[in-house]
Design an enzyme around this catalytic site. Structure first.
Site, PDB file in Angstrom:
ATOM      1  N   GLU A 162      -7.408  -3.470   4.464  1.00 14.82           N
ATOM      2  CA  GLU A 162      -8.137  -2.670   3.466  1.00 14.82           C
ATOM      3  C   GLU A 162      -9.541  -3.144   3.115  1.00 14.82           C
ATOM      4  O   GLU A 162      -9.802  -3.623   2.010  1.00 14.82           O
ATOM      5  CB  GLU A 162      -7.286  -2.549   2.195  1.00 14.82           C
ATOM      6  N   GLU A 221       0.783   1.322   5.541  1.00  9.86           N
ATOM      7  CA  GLU A 221       1.396   1.154   4.217  1.00  9.86           C
ATOM      8  C   GLU A 221       1.682   2.530   3.664  1.00  9.86           C
ATOM      9  O   GLU A 221       0.808   3.383   3.636  1.00  9.86           O
ATOM     10  CB  GLU A 221       0.454   0.459   3.216  1.00  9.86           C
TER      11      GLU A 221
END
Ligand SMILES: *[C@@H]1O[C@H](CO)[C@@H](O)[C@H](O)[C@H]1NC(C)=O
Ligand SMILES: *[C@H]1O[C@H](CO)[C@@H](O)[C@H](O)[C@H]1NC(C)=O
Length: 418
Positions: free
Chosen positions: A159, A273
């Protein structure tokens, strides 16, 4: 389209646990299906941190629980600073590496994929990484350790966010180049800016005004094994901080723009995710999202739940076997969607094919308790048990194996009873 069958599936959920064979297997079509493994990335900012206090390693036996249920990919979260302290061009910490290698080898020796994932958000010691060459060197050093394990998958970084998208592209390219310079040929997951969100892939702008869709397609790989890893939560702001989902169809809806981008650009994607709260609306939304991915498996090749790990306690998305808050509600849905996927789940590691893997990372409002529950294979007598460690730099344990297994060197830091 599949709403009716989803409802049917949902209504049989109660049966699935007790009578799995009565539920028709749907054909899962993805390569990499599994879960994030948390623990080593706890204690954010406390470097190096103390094992058992600030961070923990996943409990090895939990991998078997998931593999037996059709999971074949584990995204192992850890920090760059703990593996290579001091500077990105420095050397490996042998003790931390040894523990990471134990996890990786345990997973891959069972025929599943281990995704190596620095949970760093494009930061090193909290500073945005701007030295792409040093970042590439970090990756070259790490890839050298695992380059000969065909069931390892690389994930450049968790991320990236709040930075220039052009820089994110540079860092990803440096990681790819470093990994290939090490001679490693396995699949590489790249991640985008803006927390690599699927639903914002074409709209969220970096500090340079560019979206992931604008720039990420330009990455190149001499092995041609790139997978675009995106993350997707189903709460209002997509942050994965609420147990509520926007609607029962939001999962599939949030993937549409990214699906179109992947297809138009001839790329492969993976949701590294995803999660939803334990309630009927989220369960339907998650099942719908996975069905949508199976239906679009020309571009979607993986899905990893956020997250398992020994320290989640009562965390709403916790999938730790068998008392994680989401375990009973979501395992039947995941098993149903994953069934038939990939080639993992065997108990022997024989394949020499290189593979792509998926990775997921998630944000957690971590309220980790300090309960310590490791259950790695324990030595039997004076020798290590099968799958246990039996040598490597810095190893103080047994160097022999129980009968039926022999000690085999994986690398300078790890030998395992196989
Ligand atoms: C590695 O794991 C062992 C337990 O298996 C633990 O005692 C040790 O402190 C760990 N070291 C690191 C650096 O994580
Ligand atoms: C996932 O974990 C990371 C760090 O452990 C955390 O920053 C992030 O908020 C977590 N995601 C979710 C959805 O909880």
């Amino acid at each position: 389209m599949h709403f009716v069958s989803l409802l049917a599936a949902a209504s049989t959920l109660g049966l699935v646990l007790s009578a799995p064979n009565r539920v028709a297997k749907r054909a899962g079509k993805m390569q990499w299906v599994g879960v994030n493994e948390s623990g080593p990335e706890f204690g954010d900012g406390i470097f190096p941190g103390l094992y058992g206090k600030d961070y923990i390693w996943p409990t090895l036996s939990t991998y078997d629980t998931f593999i037996a249920r059709g999971f074949n990919t584990f995204r192992i979260n850890f920090y760059m600073e703990r593996l290579i302290p001091n500077s990105m061009t420095g050397s490996l910490d042998p003790a931390y590496l040894s523990n990471l290698t134990e996890q990786v080898n345990y997973v891959t020796s069972r025929g599943a994929y281990a995704m190596i994932q620095p949970h760093n958000y494009g930061r090193y010691y909290k500073e945005v990484i701007t030295d792409a060459a040093a970042f590439g060197k970090w990756w070259q050093t790490v890839a050298t350790v695992y380059k000969d394990n065909p069931r390892v998958i690389w994930d450049t970084n968790n991320e990236f966010h709040t930075m220039s998208t052009a820089l994110v592209v540079q860092l990803n390219q440096a990681a790819i180049n470093g990994i290939r310079a090490a001679g490693a040929k396995q699949t590489i997951n790249v991640e985008g800016n803006a927390w690599t969100g699927a639903w914002t892939w074409t709209t969220s702008k970096g500090t340079d005004g560019k979206t992931n869709a604008d720039l990420m397609g330009s990455l190149t790989d001499p092995e041609n094994k790139l997978v675009y890893q995106m993350h997707q939560y189903l709460d209002t702001d997509g942050s994965g901080t609420s147990p509520n989902c926007v609607s029962s169809t939001v999962g599939a809806e949030r993937l549409v723009a990214a699906t179109n981008w992947l297809r138009a650009n001839k790329k492969i994607g993976l949701i590294g995710e995803f999660a939803g709260g334990v309630n009927a609306q989220c369960q339907t939304a998650i099942a719908g999202m996975l069905q949508y991915m199976n239906d679009n498996s020309d571009v979607w090749q993986g899905a990893l739940w956020w997250a398992a790990g020994p320290w989640w306690g009562t965390y709403m998305y916790g999938l730790e076997p068998t008392n994680g808050a989401a375990y009973n509600a979501y395992m039947p849905i995941l098993q149903s969607a994953f069934a038939g996927s990939g080639s993992g789940g065997t108990t022997t590691a024989t394949s020499t094919t290189s593979s792509r893997t998926t990775s997921t990372t998630a944000r957690t409002t971590s309220t980790a308790t300090t309960t310590r529950t490791t259950s790695s294979p324990s030595p039997t007598g004076n020798c290590a048990s099968k799958w246990g460690q039996c040598g490597g730099n810095g190893w103080n344990g047994p160097f022999c194996c129980v009968s039926g297994s022999t000690c085999q060197k994986s690398n300078d830091w790890y030998s395992q009873c196989l």
